[in-house]
Write a protein that holds these residues in place. Sequence first.
Motif, PDB file in Angstrom:
ATOM      1  N   PHE A   1       0.822  -1.213   0.000  1.00 58.52           N
ATOM      2  CA  PHE A   1       0.000   0.000   0.000  1.00 58.52           C
ATOM      3  C   PHE A   1       0.856   1.263   0.000  1.00 58.52           C
ATOM      4  O   PHE A   1       0.545   2.226  -0.702  1.00 58.52           O
ATOM      5  CB  PHE A   1      -0.970   0.002   1.181  1.00 58.52           C
ATOM      6  CG  PHE A   1      -1.997  -1.095   1.099  1.00 58.52           C
ATOM      7  CD1 PHE A   1      -2.739  -1.308  -0.054  1.00 58.52           C
ATOM      8  CD2 PHE A   1      -2.210  -1.932   2.177  1.00 58.52           C
ATOM      9  CE1 PHE A   1      -3.673  -2.321  -0.137  1.00 58.52           C
ATOM     10  CE2 PHE A   1      -3.146  -2.950   2.107  1.00 58.52           C
ATOM     11  CZ  PHE A   1      -3.878  -3.150   0.948  1.00 58.52           C
TER      12      PHE A   1
ATOM     13  N   ALA B   1       2.296   1.572  -3.520  1.00 59.35           N
ATOM     14  CA  ALA B   1       1.241   1.959  -4.464  1.00 59.35           C
ATOM     15  C   ALA B   1       0.960   3.451  -4.353  1.00 59.35           C
ATOM     16  O   ALA B   1       0.907   4.161  -5.362  1.00 59.35           O
ATOM     17  CB  ALA B   1      -0.027   1.154  -4.208  1.00 59.35           C
ATOM     18  N   ARG B   2       0.805   3.927  -3.113  1.00 55.83           N
ATOM     19  CA  ARG B   2       0.515   5.354  -2.901  1.00 55.83           C
ATOM     20  C   ARG B   2       1.657   6.235  -3.420  1.00 55.83           C
ATOM     21  O   ARG B   2       1.437   7.190  -4.156  1.00 55.83           O
ATOM     22  CB  ARG B   2       0.259   5.634  -1.431  1.00 55.83           C
ATOM     23  CG  ARG B   2      -0.119   7.079  -1.138  1.00 55.83           C
ATOM     24  CD  ARG B   2      -0.419   7.323   0.326  1.00 55.83           C
ATOM     25  NE  ARG B   2      -1.322   6.371   0.926  1.00 55.83           N
ATOM     26  CZ  ARG B   2      -2.647   6.358   0.761  1.00 55.83           C
ATOM     27  NH1 ARG B   2      -3.202   7.259  -0.005  1.00 55.83           N
ATOM     28  NH2 ARG B   2      -3.402   5.450   1.363  1.00 55.83           N
TER      29      ARG B   2
ATOM     30  N   ILE C   1      -6.675   4.937  -1.560  1.00 56.35           N
ATOM     31  CA  ILE C   1      -6.708   3.508  -1.283  1.00 56.35           C
ATOM     32  C   ILE C   1      -7.768   3.325  -0.213  1.00 56.35           C
ATOM     33  O   ILE C   1      -7.725   3.983   0.829  1.00 56.35           O
ATOM     34  CB  ILE C   1      -5.353   2.990  -0.769  1.00 56.35           C
ATOM     35  CG1 ILE C   1      -4.252   3.243  -1.796  1.00 56.35           C
ATOM     36  CG2 ILE C   1      -5.445   1.500  -0.436  1.00 56.35           C
ATOM     37  CD1 ILE C   1      -2.854   2.907  -1.304  1.00 56.35           C
TER      38      ILE C   1
ATOM     39  N   LEU D   1      -8.143   0.712  -5.214  1.00 58.62           N
ATOM     40  CA  LEU D   1      -7.336   1.862  -5.623  1.00 58.62           C
ATOM     41  C   LEU D   1      -8.219   2.684  -6.546  1.00 58.62           C
ATOM     42  O   LEU D   1      -8.883   2.129  -7.432  1.00 58.62           O
ATOM     43  CB  LEU D   1      -6.095   1.448  -6.408  1.00 58.62           C
ATOM     44  CG  LEU D   1      -5.049   0.585  -5.724  1.00 58.62           C
ATOM     45  CD1 LEU D   1      -3.897   0.306  -6.689  1.00 58.62           C
ATOM     46  CD2 LEU D   1      -4.533   1.259  -4.478  1.00 58.62           C
TER      47      LEU D   1
END
Length: 101
Positions: free
Chosen positions: A24, A27-28, A42, A56
């Motif tokens: 996470f 991804a961010r 998210i 997402l």
Amino acid sequence: MSIQHTVIFRLNHSLDSPQAAAFFADARALLSSIPGVQQFTIQRQVSEKSDLTHQLSMVFADESAYLAYNEHPTHVAFVANRWLPEVAEFQEYDFTEVEGD
């Protein structure tokens, strides 16, 4: 016309694992840094009606921004190096607003 890109998914990792937290965080940091990405979020699924656990979501100003995101090296690398090995199942949805008459 803007496009809201959403991916609902379940990781191979347990939700409270360090691997999930790293996924996470990466991804961010990575996906939200790509030019054209707006309103990156998210979210965690709270309903028991689905076994997909997270979403997402991001918005693009138009189709050209969305296409540039899909082809961006950061996105391509994230999919190859993180998404494919770590995501067990997913559904992808891309939305545009319904125009009134």
